[in-house]
Design a protein around this motif. Structure first.
Motif, PDB file in Angstrom:
ATOM      1  N   ALA A 145       7.768  71.096  42.260  1.00  0.00           N
ATOM      2  CA  ALA A 145       8.837  71.291  43.248  1.00  0.00           C
ATOM      3  C   ALA A 145      10.111  71.784  42.562  1.00  0.00           C
ATOM      4  O   ALA A 145      10.818  72.649  43.081  1.00  0.00           O
ATOM      5  N   LEU A 146      10.398  71.228  41.374  1.00  0.00           N
ATOM      6  CA  LEU A 146      11.606  71.633  40.644  1.00  0.00           C
ATOM      7  C   LEU A 146      11.476  73.081  40.178  1.00  0.00           C
ATOM      8  O   LEU A 146      12.442  73.836  40.190  1.00  0.00           O
ATOM      9  N   LYS A 147      10.255  73.463  39.787  1.00  0.00           N
ATOM     10  CA  LYS A 147      10.017  74.825  39.327  1.00  0.00           C
ATOM     11  C   LYS A 147      10.315  75.803  40.468  1.00  0.00           C
ATOM     12  O   LYS A 147      10.954  76.832  40.271  1.00  0.00           O
ATOM     13  N   ILE A 148       9.847  75.449  41.657  1.00  0.00           N
ATOM     14  CA  ILE A 148      10.071  76.335  42.807  1.00  0.00           C
ATOM     15  C   ILE A 148      11.547  76.391  43.157  1.00  0.00           C
ATOM     16  O   ILE A 148      12.080  77.427  43.519  1.00  0.00           O
ATOM     17  N   GLU A 149      12.197  75.248  42.998  1.00  0.00           N
ATOM     18  CA  GLU A 149      13.631  75.189  43.284  1.00  0.00           C
ATOM     19  C   GLU A 149      14.415  76.037  42.278  1.00  0.00           C
ATOM     20  O   GLU A 149      15.570  76.368  42.516  1.00  0.00           O
ATOM     21  N   GLY A 150      13.779  76.335  41.139  1.00  0.00           N
ATOM     22  CA  GLY A 150      14.451  77.133  40.127  1.00  0.00           C
ATOM     23  C   GLY A 150      15.245  76.299  39.140  1.00  0.00           C
ATOM     24  O   GLY A 150      16.170  76.808  38.492  1.00  0.00           O
ATOM     25  N   VAL A 151      14.901  75.020  39.012  1.00  0.00           N
ATOM     26  CA  VAL A 151      15.574  74.166  38.036  1.00  0.00           C
ATOM     27  C   VAL A 151      15.213  74.654  36.622  1.00  0.00           C
ATOM     28  O   VAL A 151      14.036  74.879  36.338  1.00  0.00           O
ATOM     29  N   PRO A 152      16.206  74.852  35.741  1.00  0.00           N
ATOM     30  CA  PRO A 152      15.924  75.355  34.395  1.00  0.00           C
ATOM     31  C   PRO A 152      14.940  74.464  33.641  1.00  0.00           C
ATOM     32  O   PRO A 152      14.918  73.245  33.840  1.00  0.00           O
ATOM     33  N   ASP A 153      14.148  75.085  32.773  1.00  0.00           N
ATOM     34  CA  ASP A 153      13.074  74.393  32.058  1.00  0.00           C
ATOM     35  C   ASP A 153      13.500  73.074  31.430  1.00  0.00           C
ATOM     36  O   ASP A 153      12.815  72.055  31.550  1.00  0.00           O
ATOM     37  N   GLU A 154      14.646  73.128  30.759  1.00  0.00           N
ATOM     38  CA  GLU A 154      15.075  71.962  29.993  1.00  0.00           C
ATOM     39  C   GLU A 154      15.368  70.773  30.919  1.00  0.00           C
ATOM     40  O   GLU A 154      14.906  69.664  30.694  1.00  0.00           O
ATOM     41  N   GLU A 155      16.127  71.064  31.975  1.00  0.00           N
ATOM     42  CA  GLU A 155      16.475  70.007  32.928  1.00  0.00           C
ATOM     43  C   GLU A 155      15.211  69.487  33.620  1.00  0.00           C
ATOM     44  O   GLU A 155      15.061  68.293  33.859  1.00  0.00           O
ATOM     45  N   ARG A 156      14.302  70.429  33.881  1.00  0.00           N
ATOM     46  CA  ARG A 156      13.066  70.046  34.561  1.00  0.00           C
ATOM     47  C   ARG A 156      12.286  69.064  33.696  1.00  0.00           C
ATOM     48  O   ARG A 156      11.839  68.017  34.164  1.00  0.00           O
ATOM     49  N   ALA A 157      12.136  69.404  32.429  1.00  0.00           N
ATOM     50  CA  ALA A 157      11.397  68.541  31.502  1.00  0.00           C
ATOM     51  C   ALA A 157      12.036  67.153  31.468  1.00  0.00           C
ATOM     52  O   ALA A 157      11.341  66.130  31.507  1.00  0.00           O
ATOM     53  N   GLU A 158      13.352  67.144  31.438  1.00  0.00           N
ATOM     54  CA  GLU A 158      14.086  65.878  31.371  1.00  0.00           C
ATOM     55  C   GLU A 158      13.805  65.017  32.608  1.00  0.00           C
ATOM     56  O   GLU A 158      13.502  63.832  32.500  1.00  0.00           O
ATOM     57  N   ARG A 159      13.893  65.650  33.779  1.00  0.00           N
ATOM     58  CA  ARG A 159      13.703  64.894  35.024  1.00  0.00           C
ATOM     59  C   ARG A 159      12.259  64.429  35.192  1.00  0.00           C
ATOM     60  O   ARG A 159      11.999  63.324  35.679  1.00  0.00           O
ATOM     61  N   VAL A 160      11.332  65.278  34.778  1.00  0.00           N
ATOM     62  CA  VAL A 160       9.914  64.900  34.869  1.00  0.00           C
ATOM     63  C   VAL A 160       9.652  63.706  33.949  1.00  0.00           C
ATOM     64  O   VAL A 160       8.984  62.735  34.341  1.00  0.00           O
ATOM     65  N   GLU A 161      10.207  63.769  32.747  1.00  0.00           N
ATOM     66  CA  GLU A 161       9.975  62.679  31.794  1.00  0.00           C
ATOM     67  C   GLU A 161      10.612  61.377  32.267  1.00  0.00           C
ATOM     68  O   GLU A 161      10.052  60.295  32.097  1.00  0.00           O
ATOM     69  N   GLU A 162      11.770  61.494  32.889  1.00  0.00           N
ATOM     70  CA  GLU A 162      12.428  60.304  33.416  1.00  0.00           C
ATOM     71  C   GLU A 162      11.579  59.663  34.520  1.00  0.00           C
ATOM     72  O   GLU A 162      11.366  58.443  34.547  1.00  0.00           O
ATOM     73  N   ALA A 163      11.062  60.521  35.402  1.00  0.00           N
ATOM     74  CA  ALA A 163      10.210  60.025  36.492  1.00  0.00           C
ATOM     75  C   ALA A 163       8.956  59.357  35.927  1.00  0.00           C
ATOM     76  O   ALA A 163       8.540  58.279  36.376  1.00  0.00           O
ATOM     77  N   ALA A 164       8.372  59.998  34.917  1.00  0.00           N
ATOM     78  CA  ALA A 164       7.153  59.456  34.309  1.00  0.00           C
ATOM     79  C   ALA A 164       7.435  58.116  33.644  1.00  0.00           C
ATOM     80  O   ALA A 164       6.602  57.205  33.669  1.00  0.00           O
ATOM     81  N   GLU A 165       8.621  58.011  33.052  1.00  0.00           N
ATOM     82  CA  GLU A 165       9.037  56.772  32.403  1.00  0.00           C
ATOM     83  C   GLU A 165       9.077  55.633  33.431  1.00  0.00           C
ATOM     84  O   GLU A 165       8.517  54.559  33.222  1.00  0.00           O
ATOM     85  N   ILE A 166       9.717  55.902  34.549  1.00  0.00           N
ATOM     86  CA  ILE A 166       9.852  54.896  35.616  1.00  0.00           C
ATOM     87  C   ILE A 166       8.470  54.454  36.097  1.00  0.00           C
ATOM     88  O   ILE A 166       8.231  53.281  36.351  1.00  0.00           O
ATOM     89  N   LEU A 167       7.556  55.397  36.190  1.00  0.00           N
ATOM     90  CA  LEU A 167       6.234  55.096  36.747  1.00  0.00           C
ATOM     91  C   LEU A 167       5.219  54.705  35.679  1.00  0.00           C
ATOM     92  O   LEU A 167       4.038  54.561  35.970  1.00  0.00           O
ATOM     93  N   GLN A 168       5.682  54.571  34.438  1.00  0.00           N
ATOM     94  CA  GLN A 168       4.821  54.166  33.321  1.00  0.00           C
ATOM     95  C   GLN A 168       3.640  55.101  33.105  1.00  0.00           C
ATOM     96  O   GLN A 168       2.521  54.669  32.846  1.00  0.00           O
ATOM     97  N   ILE A 169       3.898  56.397  33.237  1.00  0.00           N
ATOM     98  CA  ILE A 169       2.840  57.359  32.946  1.00  0.00           C
ATOM     99  C   ILE A 169       3.344  58.378  31.932  1.00  0.00           C
ATOM    100  O   ILE A 169       2.827  59.495  31.843  1.00  0.00           O
ATOM    101  N   ALA A 170       4.366  57.977  31.153  1.00  0.00           N
ATOM    102  CA  ALA A 170       4.983  58.914  30.206  1.00  0.00           C
ATOM    103  C   ALA A 170       3.974  59.441  29.190  1.00  0.00           C
ATOM    104  O   ALA A 170       4.088  60.579  28.733  1.00  0.00           O
TER     105      ALA A 170
END
Lengths: 290, 378
Positions: B104-129
């Motif tokens: 979804a972030l990719k489609i929104e056009g979120v820059p790669d770096e920020e996208r990676a950061e947000r994905v990793e944060e989400a994964a951290e919260i959900l314990q799937i990092a």
């Protein structure tokens, strides 16, 4: 009765012996089938790689070649139009692969995802049209292309082959797209992807095995076709390999030349069968389930 | 920013064979902003249709849909600021977990770096990092569900929709994920609409429960209210396990007071609400949790059939004198055995009287002094 005998046999013969008999029989059948396929191929190779005249020199054919020679191939490539035929075949085959696969993807997707009036009739007519053999449509194709001024063009051959092939390919892609859950596309839409973007990012990558299979079918139809090419193409400059090979055979060319053309024709399908086995099996599976 | 969802006479009709099926019948509903609302009902009640209309995946036949102040009825799903978790999880099988969450972030056009950061944060919260580079089919069912959750909240939508996301998971995993979804809700500023046929999920997770029945909204209430004050036999039966017991009794006047008679009981219910039903047969509803073995102001004898121990308490299935089943919940089964006849009882504040059309007419807990009423929820 048979079941009773089978039971009796099972009771009487130990399982191990039975297993051994079964295995032996299986291997025998496989061996027989391999021989049936391999022997003609072997003869083809044998003749193709022997010096001109060797086959008939003593009146008999050596099972194990005495010498190996590329003479026939050199002659084929220098003295005949085999290179032109090969080029023509590649043009036609690539054309059929691109056109037929694209049409199959678009039609298959529409049949999977859209409801429209006459959909059932359309899908039945796809199956029905697949039942016709090429020869039935040959004359109509000729008339059609003549009236369109397309005779003796590779484009006409590509169109004709695509038409013959499309029922099978559309059916294949339709069955394949049906296995892609709609929810994946819906998720993509909700995540902001347009319909086309969802197809590109989600549907097509998942359907790749189906697309490769359709492309292989198209390749096979384009590369091996003889009948339609012979009807549509009149100028020997335009001939594809199979038509050209027939021409060579029909002329004074010896068996060696004919067999070396055959080897040339066989190489691409052989490579595809070797590297894309998985997709060929898939096509068979989808065909069965569909 | 979480947004309120409001429907105005929202209607969805289908053509099935030669008849028209009404999946949603002019639904008027307001889902408060930031709330966790569950839409619950049996299969075919129209709950998924309602959710899909909110998502924009289905077009309403008529009516309007608003997100906040904006009329979104005719907006495409792409243009609505929502996320959705699907019943079949719907992970892209050819993408890694990282790509799945970040799509979804990719489609929104979120820059790669920020996208990676947000994905990793989400994964951290959900314990799937540690699963980010895997493909979905290499994950367990629970992990897949977490990826779907991550994909839903990573773009920080105003509204998150859940379409029976846990129906394929085992009970233990469901219980775990229930807690995680609630924790996620606390962390996010989003309105959550959760569709389920499982009343336990509805009761345990939601701020508000919307009970649907054949395309109509039957009752909208917080879980506790739904449990204690169901407005119909339908809700009383559907919400809470085991289902509410209904005893058909005659409503007559005794010295001018409406009185329920049946099963050897006489219960005076001094409520004017009952006046129109005097002389009719009404349903006396009692929750199995409020029916206790051996005690109560009103009693009847039942024969024990099956006892289901659930740890601290047990569900007892029994047969009442007229041959119909009756259930009660007890924490003491030492003296009870199948085949026994025992006396079960309840108090006047535990009863609910349902009219002949299934509508709740009188709640004992409201009519009588409810000081002694138990408020336990199961």
């Amino acid at each position: 009765m048979i079941a009773a005998v089978a039971d009796a046999v099972t009771d009487a013969v130990p399982q191990r012996t039975l297993g051994r008999v079964q295995r032996t029989l299986t291997y025998l059948v496989i061996l027989l089938m391999c021989l049936l396929t391999a022997v003609p191929l072997y003869v083809m190779l044998l003749v193709a790689f022997q010096p001109t005249g060797a086959v008939f020199s003593g009146g008999d054919l050596h099972i194990i070649p005495q010498t190996i020679s590329f003479e026939n191939f050199t002659e084929l490539l220098t003295e005949t139009d085999a290179l032109t035929y090969t080029y023509n075949s590649i043009v036609v085959t690539v054309g059929v692969m691109v056109l037929a696969t694209t049409i199959a993807c678009i039609s298959g997707y529409i049949l999977t995802r859209f409801e429209f009036r006459g959909k059932t009739a359309f899908s039945r007519s796809i199956l029905l049209s697949y039942m016709f053999s090429g020869i039935v449509l040959a004359v109509p194709f000729y008339i059609l292309f003549q009236s369109l001024g397309l005779l003796n063009s590779h484009f006409a051959l590509v169109l004709g082959l695509t038409a013959l092939l499309s029922p099978l390919n559309i059916w294949l892609m339709w069955q394949y797209f049906e296995t892609v859950p709609i929810s994946l596309e819906e998720r993509a839409w909700i995540e902001g992807a347009s319909r086309w973007r969802a197809v590109r990012d989600v549907v097509l990558p998942i359907a790749r095995p189906g697309i490769v299979t359709a492309a292989i079918f198209s390749f096979s139809a384009g590369w091996n076709n003889f009948l339609l090419a012979q009807i549509v193409l009149s100028d020997s400059e335009m001939y594809t390999l199979p038509v050209g090979a027939a021409l060579l055979l029909g002329r004074d060319a010896g068996w060696e030349t004919a067999m070396s053309v055959s080897v040339l024709i066989c190489i691409p399908p052989f490579l595809i069968a070797l590297f894309f086995q998985r997709y060929l099996m898939l096509g068979i599976n989808i065909g069965e389930s569909g | 920013m979480a947004k309120e969802i409001r429907t105005e006479r929202l209607r969805k009709e289908y053509d099935a064979d030669d008849r028209t099926v009404v999946a949603n019948d002019d639904i008027d509903l307001t889902i408060e902003e930031g709330e966790f609302t569950t839409i619950v009902g049996p299969s075919g009640c129209g709950k998924t249709t309602l959710l899909r209309m909110i998502a924009g995946l289905q077009e309403p036949t008529s009516g309007r849909l608003y997100c906040g102040d904006e009329d979104v009825t005719d907006e495409r799903p792409q243009d609505r600021d929502i996320s959705m978790v699907f019943q079949n999880i719907a992970l892209y099988p050819h993408m890694t977990v990282r790509e799945n969450i970040g799509y979804a972030l990719k489609i929104e056009g979120v820059p790669d770096e920020e996208r990676a950061e947000r994905v990793e944060e989400a994964a951290e919260i959900l314990q799937i990092a540690d699963q980010l580079e895997k493909k979905p089919d290499a994950l367990s069912g629970g992990q897949q569900q977490r990826v779907a959750l991550g994909a839903a909240f990573v773009k920080e939508p105003e509204i998150i929709l859940f379409d029976e996301p846990m129906s394929d998971l085992d009970a233990k995993l469901r219980a775990e994920l229930r807690v995680e979804v609630q924790q996620l809700h606390k962390r996010l500023d989003a309105t959550i609409v959760y569709v389920t046929h499982d009343q336990t999920e509805a009761m345990t997770m939601s701020d508000t429960v919307v009970t649907l029945r054949e395309g109509h909204v039957e009752q909208v209430a917080p879980p506790t209210e739904l449990f204690d004050f169901p407005n119909s036999t339908y809700v009383a039966e559907f919400i809470g396990t085991p289902a509410t017991n209904f005893l058909p009794v005659d409503l007559q006047l005794t010295d001018g007071t409406p009185t329920l008679r049946g099963f050897g009981m006489e219960i005076e219910v001094p409520s004017e609400e009952l006046d129109p039903h005097v002389g009719e047969t009404v349903d006396l509803g009692v929750r199995p949790q409020y029916l206790s073995a051996g005690g109560g102001s009103f009693e009847l004898d039942v024969t024990i059939d099956v006892i289901e121990p659930l740890g601290t308490e047990s569900v007892v299935h029994a047969t009442r004198p007229d041959g119909e089943p009756i259930d009660f919940v007890t924490d003491d089964i030492a003296e009870i055995f199948p085949g026994d006849t025992v006396t079960v009882g309840f108090d006047e504040e535990d009863l609910i009287v349902f009219g002949p059309n299934g509508e709740a007419v009188v709640y004992g807990a409201r009519l009588f002094d409810s000081a002694g009423a138990t408020q336990q929820i199961n």
